[in-house]
Design a protein around this motif. Sequence first.
Motif, PDB file in Angstrom:
ATOM      1  N   MET A   1       0.835  -1.198   0.000  1.00 19.58           N
ATOM      2  CA  MET A   1       0.000   0.000   0.000  1.00 19.58           C
ATOM      3  C   MET A   1       0.869   1.246   0.000  1.00 19.58           C
ATOM      4  N   ALA A   2       0.626   2.151  -0.920  1.00 21.64           N
ATOM      5  CA  ALA A   2       1.351   3.417  -0.957  1.00 21.64           C
ATOM      6  C   ALA A   2       0.849   4.347   0.144  1.00 21.64           C
ATOM      7  N   LEU A   3       1.658   5.335   0.487  1.00 21.50           N
ATOM      8  CA  LEU A   3       1.210   6.355   1.431  1.00 21.50           C
ATOM      9  C   LEU A   3       0.023   7.100   0.824  1.00 21.50           C
TER      10      LEU A   3
ATOM     11  N   ALA B   1       0.527   3.087  12.221  1.00 24.99           N
ATOM     12  CA  ALA B   1       1.118   2.591  10.980  1.00 24.99           C
ATOM     13  C   ALA B   1       0.753   3.558   9.863  1.00 24.99           C
ATOM     14  N   LEU B   2       1.746   4.039   9.145  1.00 22.53           N
ATOM     15  CA  LEU B   2       1.509   5.122   8.196  1.00 22.53           C
ATOM     16  C   LEU B   2       0.821   4.674   6.913  1.00 22.53           C
ATOM     17  N   ARG B   3       0.709   3.353   6.692  1.00 22.08           N
ATOM     18  CA  ARG B   3       0.002   2.861   5.514  1.00 22.08           C
ATOM     19  C   ARG B   3      -1.288   2.131   5.918  1.00 22.08           C
TER      20      ARG B   3
ATOM     21  N   PRO C   1      -6.876   5.267   9.583  1.00 19.77           N
ATOM     22  CA  PRO C   1      -5.897   6.165   8.971  1.00 19.77           C
ATOM     23  C   PRO C   1      -4.982   6.836  10.001  1.00 19.77           C
ATOM     24  N   PRO C   2      -3.701   6.988   9.656  1.00 23.00           N
ATOM     25  CA  PRO C   2      -2.757   7.565  10.620  1.00 23.00           C
ATOM     26  C   PRO C   2      -3.144   8.960  11.100  1.00 23.00           C
TER      27      PRO C   2
ATOM     28  N   ASN D   1       3.979  -0.164   7.412  1.00 21.00           N
ATOM     29  CA  ASN D   1       2.982  -1.159   7.775  1.00 21.00           C
ATOM     30  C   ASN D   1       1.563  -0.661   7.583  1.00 21.00           C
ATOM     31  N   ASN D   2       0.686  -1.634   7.323  1.00 22.50           N
ATOM     32  CA  ASN D   2      -0.749  -1.395   7.227  1.00 22.50           C
ATOM     33  C   ASN D   2      -1.355  -1.627   8.613  1.00 22.50           C
ATOM     34  N   HIS D   3      -2.563  -2.142   8.693  1.00 22.67           N
ATOM     35  CA  HIS D   3      -3.267  -2.214   9.974  1.00 22.67           C
ATOM     36  C   HIS D   3      -2.677  -3.238  10.938  1.00 22.67           C
ATOM     37  N   GLU D   4      -1.776  -4.090  10.465  1.00 19.32           N
ATOM     38  CA  GLU D   4      -1.092  -4.990  11.390  1.00 19.32           C
ATOM     39  C   GLU D   4      -0.156  -4.237  12.326  1.00 19.32           C
ATOM     40  N   GLY D   5       0.172  -2.999  11.972  1.00 19.07           N
ATOM     41  CA  GLY D   5       0.997  -2.165  12.838  1.00 19.07           C
ATOM     42  C   GLY D   5       2.354  -2.769  13.123  1.00 19.07           C
ATOM     43  N   GLY D   6       2.796  -2.614  14.357  1.00 19.12           N
ATOM     44  CA  GLY D   6       4.143  -3.042  14.713  1.00 19.12           C
ATOM     45  C   GLY D   6       4.285  -4.513  15.030  1.00 19.12           C
TER      46      GLY D   6
END
Length: 331
Positions: free
Chosen positions: A1-3, A271-273, A278-279, A306-311
Amino acid sequence: MALYDLPLEQLEAYRPEIAEPDDFDAFWSTTLAQSRSAARAPVAVPVDTGLARVKVHDVSFSGYGGEPIKAWLSAPAEAAGPLPVVVQFQGYGGGRGLPVEHTLWPSVGVAHLMVDTRGQGAAGWGSVGDTPDPHGSGPAHSGFLTRGILDPHEHYYVRAMTDAALAIDAAAALPGVEASRIIVAGASQGGALAIAAVGLHDAPIALMADVAFLCHIRRAVDLVDGDPYDEVRSYLAAHRDRVEQVFHTLSYVDAANHARRGRARALWSVALRDTTCPPSTTYAAFHRYGELGGEPDKRIEVYPYNNHEGGGAFQIKKQLEFVTELLAGAV
């Protein structure tokens, strides 16, 4: 996923105005008082799980309207005295799961209360649930966001957030728990419930909120092209005349409004993606955290790719460090 959202330097300064009803505090004070007046003492029944090093209790406590909510209380089997406890809430569609899923915190000497989510626990990704939601609803989109959407007194998340706040009451009364050292945690929907619990209750000493849902809801509905936020868009696509009424109801459960009242030290992550939460919505709530609660210490971990899986496990490691330092008095 792009920013797709704001760049990081703008996110770090993003402090939008977010609608908050004038009677927000009165509404929640009355809601909690009514439910507490119907509450009974929590019940904790020992269960045999086959985990030799972890003792587990099947917990039932009173949530919204005195209705029973299930949870698992897990602790190190050898623990002799009261322990700090992590009270954790589950993501969208998930329930309390099975006791064998919740051994992390007992393995580091901390008790863990995994709270069920009413009416959830059949999402298909695991984490089964055991708590019904006995309330009906007017016309609603499938899912939970539009259940009772025209009246905050009837909205699903008012019940779920009341359950979350009363889970803190229950944790403090459970055997083997040190009531003065309660930590609240959750990711996604669980993050929103954790933020609400800390905003509504002054007992927790710390909050851990990851990729939190229900933050700056109106912006999220405009940005996200998928569920759960698409539930609101789909509802409004049919009920074109109810836009302001819908967002007024949602303002009572917007975690950004609850965040303002947080008093506990906090570790957040974003996560910025993230195309689910949304961030910019996370940052909107994070920047407001503690505004009315004495500006407690807070920090946020950022995962740019990362997407919604985060860290994931990297954030768990950060949380272990945070809790270790907190309990040692170093944070």
